[in-house]
Design a protein around this motif. Structure first.
Motif, short mmCIF file in Angstrom:
data_model
loop_
_atom_site.label_atom_id
_atom_site.label_comp_id
_atom_site.label_asym_id
_atom_site.label_seq_id
_atom_site.Cartn_x
_atom_site.Cartn_y
_atom_site.Cartn_z
N GLN A 131 0.82 -1.22 0.00
CA GLN A 131 0.00 0.00 0.00
C GLN A 131 0.86 1.27 0.00
O GLN A 131 1.30 1.72 1.06
CB GLN A 131 -0.95 -0.01 1.21
CG GLN A 131 -2.12 -0.95 1.07
CD GLN A 131 -2.94 -0.70 -0.21
OE1 GLN A 131 -2.91 0.39 -0.80
NE2 GLN A 131 -3.64 -1.73 -0.66
N ASP A 168 -4.86 -7.96 2.20
CA ASP A 168 -4.99 -6.66 1.54
C ASP A 168 -4.70 -6.81 0.05
O ASP A 168 -5.38 -6.17 -0.78
CB ASP A 168 -4.01 -5.67 2.19
CG ASP A 168 -4.07 -4.32 1.51
OD1 ASP A 168 -5.10 -3.65 1.65
OD2 ASP A 168 -3.10 -3.96 0.80
N ALA A 171 -7.81 -8.31 -1.43
CA ALA A 171 -8.90 -7.32 -1.43
C ALA A 171 -8.67 -6.26 -2.52
O ALA A 171 -9.60 -5.85 -3.23
CB ALA A 171 -9.03 -6.67 -0.06
N THR A 172 -7.38 -5.83 -2.66
CA THR A 172 -7.04 -4.82 -3.67
C THR A 172 -7.32 -5.37 -5.07
O THR A 172 -7.88 -4.67 -5.94
CB THR A 172 -5.55 -4.41 -3.55
OG1 THR A 172 -5.33 -3.98 -2.21
CG2 THR A 172 -5.19 -3.28 -4.49
N MET A 174 -9.47 -7.70 -5.87
CA MET A 174 -10.92 -7.79 -6.04
C MET A 174 -11.51 -6.43 -6.39
O MET A 174 -12.38 -6.30 -7.24
CB MET A 174 -11.59 -8.32 -4.76
CG MET A 174 -11.56 -9.81 -4.58
SD MET A 174 -12.11 -10.73 -6.02
CE MET A 174 -13.76 -10.16 -6.23
N ARG A 175 -11.03 -5.40 -5.69
CA ARG A 175 -11.52 -4.03 -5.93
C ARG A 175 -11.27 -3.61 -7.38
O ARG A 175 -12.14 -3.09 -8.05
CB ARG A 175 -10.83 -3.07 -4.95
CG ARG A 175 -11.81 -2.20 -4.21
CD ARG A 175 -11.24 -1.27 -3.18
NE ARG A 175 -9.83 -1.25 -3.00
CZ ARG A 175 -9.20 -1.76 -1.93
NH1 ARG A 175 -9.90 -2.36 -0.98
NH2 ARG A 175 -7.89 -1.68 -1.82
N ASP A 176 -10.05 -3.92 -7.87
CA ASP A 176 -9.69 -3.60 -9.27
C ASP A 176 -10.64 -4.28 -10.23
O ASP A 176 -11.12 -3.66 -11.19
CB ASP A 176 -8.28 -4.15 -9.59
CG ASP A 176 -7.20 -3.21 -9.12
OD1 ASP A 176 -7.54 -2.17 -8.55
OD2 ASP A 176 -6.01 -3.56 -9.32
N VAL A 178 -13.68 -5.47 -9.67
CA VAL A 178 -15.05 -4.93 -9.59
C VAL A 178 -15.13 -3.60 -10.34
O VAL A 178 -16.08 -3.36 -11.10
CB VAL A 178 -15.49 -4.77 -8.10
CG1 VAL A 178 -16.78 -3.98 -7.99
CG2 VAL A 178 -15.64 -6.15 -7.45
N GLN A 179 -14.10 -2.75 -10.16
CA GLN A 179 -14.10 -1.45 -10.86
C GLN A 179 -14.11 -1.64 -12.38
O GLN A 179 -14.87 -0.98 -13.09
CB GLN A 179 -12.88 -0.63 -10.45
CG GLN A 179 -13.10 0.13 -9.15
CD GLN A 179 -11.82 0.69 -8.56
OE1 GLN A 179 -10.76 0.64 -9.18
NE2 GLN A 179 -11.91 1.22 -7.35
N GLU A 182 -17.52 -2.77 -13.41
CA GLU A 182 -18.49 -1.67 -13.42
C GLU A 182 -18.36 -0.81 -14.66
O GLU A 182 -19.32 -0.25 -15.16
CB GLU A 182 -18.32 -0.82 -12.16
CG GLU A 182 -19.01 -1.44 -10.95
CD GLU A 182 -18.69 -0.71 -9.65
OE1 GLU A 182 -19.27 -1.09 -8.62
OE2 GLU A 182 -17.85 0.23 -9.66
N HIS A 199 -4.33 -9.57 -11.13
CA HIS A 199 -4.57 -8.27 -10.49
C HIS A 199 -3.82 -8.16 -9.16
O HIS A 199 -3.99 -7.20 -8.43
CB HIS A 199 -6.07 -8.05 -10.27
CG HIS A 199 -6.78 -7.71 -11.54
ND1 HIS A 199 -7.17 -8.66 -12.46
CD2 HIS A 199 -7.14 -6.51 -12.07
CE1 HIS A 199 -7.75 -8.08 -13.48
NE2 HIS A 199 -7.74 -6.77 -13.28
#
Ligand code: FPP
Ligand code: MG
Length: 276
Positions: A131, A168, A171-172, A174-176, A178-179, A182, A199
């Motif tokens: 991070q 983390d 999770a990071t 997964m966030r990428d 999902v973005q 979207e 990712h």
């Protein structure tokens, strides 16, 4: 001071040790060599306590140990080394220790690129995984300089996990995903293990072959949870990180290499039987 570092203070013995390490490395290079090795460099504070040193000095001794281990890794031909230098959890430690670790990272990274020895000798590209938003600006500047100056090196990779945890990382990733989903850049139905892997911070690294944790503690502490797949060998070593000598790591490599050679021979025999 460990026995190894004490012995190294005598020039003749130092010469003999370098010679012995060269022979050991040549032997290791004849067998299968792991492509990716990771280290949980645990035990710096216990080492400091035992030697009546400041905590900061324990971590500095840990860095010296890392330099020796890295030298062995790259001499043997390991392409990627990943080290757990700072967990996100480590921010809960006393501020004076967090500051000391940040300062060690800043000065050592600048030292590595200015003296250029390790990175240039072995053609290492330095990457910092984790991070970025949690890193102080002066340390971030040193990181950016080190990654920029070594980015064209293609022989080997050094991943410094800082500040990092596996959960983390996942999770990071997964966030990428999902973005992107979207924004209709990917179809959620195509999400699989491979995509998740692409990712993650270690996306372009070879599969992890060996994960070593020193200090006798037998847990992963949120490190390389995704990357420690079914073929990854986990080794817990009962030695504090600053006392983890290259020959000890070499003996782990020898064991891995022997097991791999047996595995390859078995696979060959199975293939031969199929042909017959
Ligand atoms: C774990 O031992 C070690 C750390 C949290 C820090 C490791 C960092 C280094 C060796 C410096 C590396 C720097 C760069 C730039 C790569 P511990 O503090 O948990 O010790 P303990 O288990 O004895 O309490
Ligand atoms: Mg520890």
């Amino acid at each position: 001071m460990s026995i190894g570092s004490w012995i190294r203070t005598f020039p003749l013995i130092q010469y003999l040790l370098v010679w012995a390490q060269d022979i050991f490395v040549s032997i290791l290079r004849t067998g299968p060599v792991p492509q990716h090795v990771a280290f949980v460099m645990d035990g710096n504070r216990r080492f400091a306590r035992r030697c009546k040193l400041e905590v900061r000095e324990g971590h500095s001794a840990g860095f010296e140990s890392l330099a020796h281990i890295l030298e062995m890794c790259y001499q043997v031909g390991i392409k990627t080394v990943t080290v757990y230098a700072f967990s996100i959890e480590n921010f809960k430690r006393p501020p004076v220790e967090v500051d000391a670790l940040m300062e060690i990272a800043r000065t050592k990274l600048l030292q590595i690129i200015h003296h250029g020895d390790l990175a240039d000798r072995f053609g290492i590209s330095i990457r910092v995984l984790g991070q970025r938003s949690m890193i102080p600006s002066d340390v971030l500047a040193a990181i950016d300089k080190a990654t920029e100056m070594t980015k064209h090196n293609t022989t080997a990779i050094l991943n410094i996990c800082f500040p990092y945890t596996s959960r983390d990382d996942i999770a990071t990733a997964m966030r990428d995903i999902v973005q992107q989903s979207e924004k209709h850049e990917l179809d959620p139905a195509t999400i699989d293990e491979y995509m998740l892997e692409q990712h993650m911070f270690t996306k372009d690294c070879p599969p992890l072959d060996i994960l070593v944790r020193t200090s006798g503690v037998e847990r992963l502490s949120d490190f390389m949870l995704w990357q420690s797949h079914q073929d990854c060998v986990v080794e817990f070593v009962d030695v504090l990180w600053p006392e983890f000598e290259p020959w000890r790591f070499g003996s782990l490599l020898l064991k891995w290499s022997r097991n791999k050679a047996v595995e390859y021979r078995k696979q060959e025999m199975e293939q031969d039987q199929k042909i017959l």
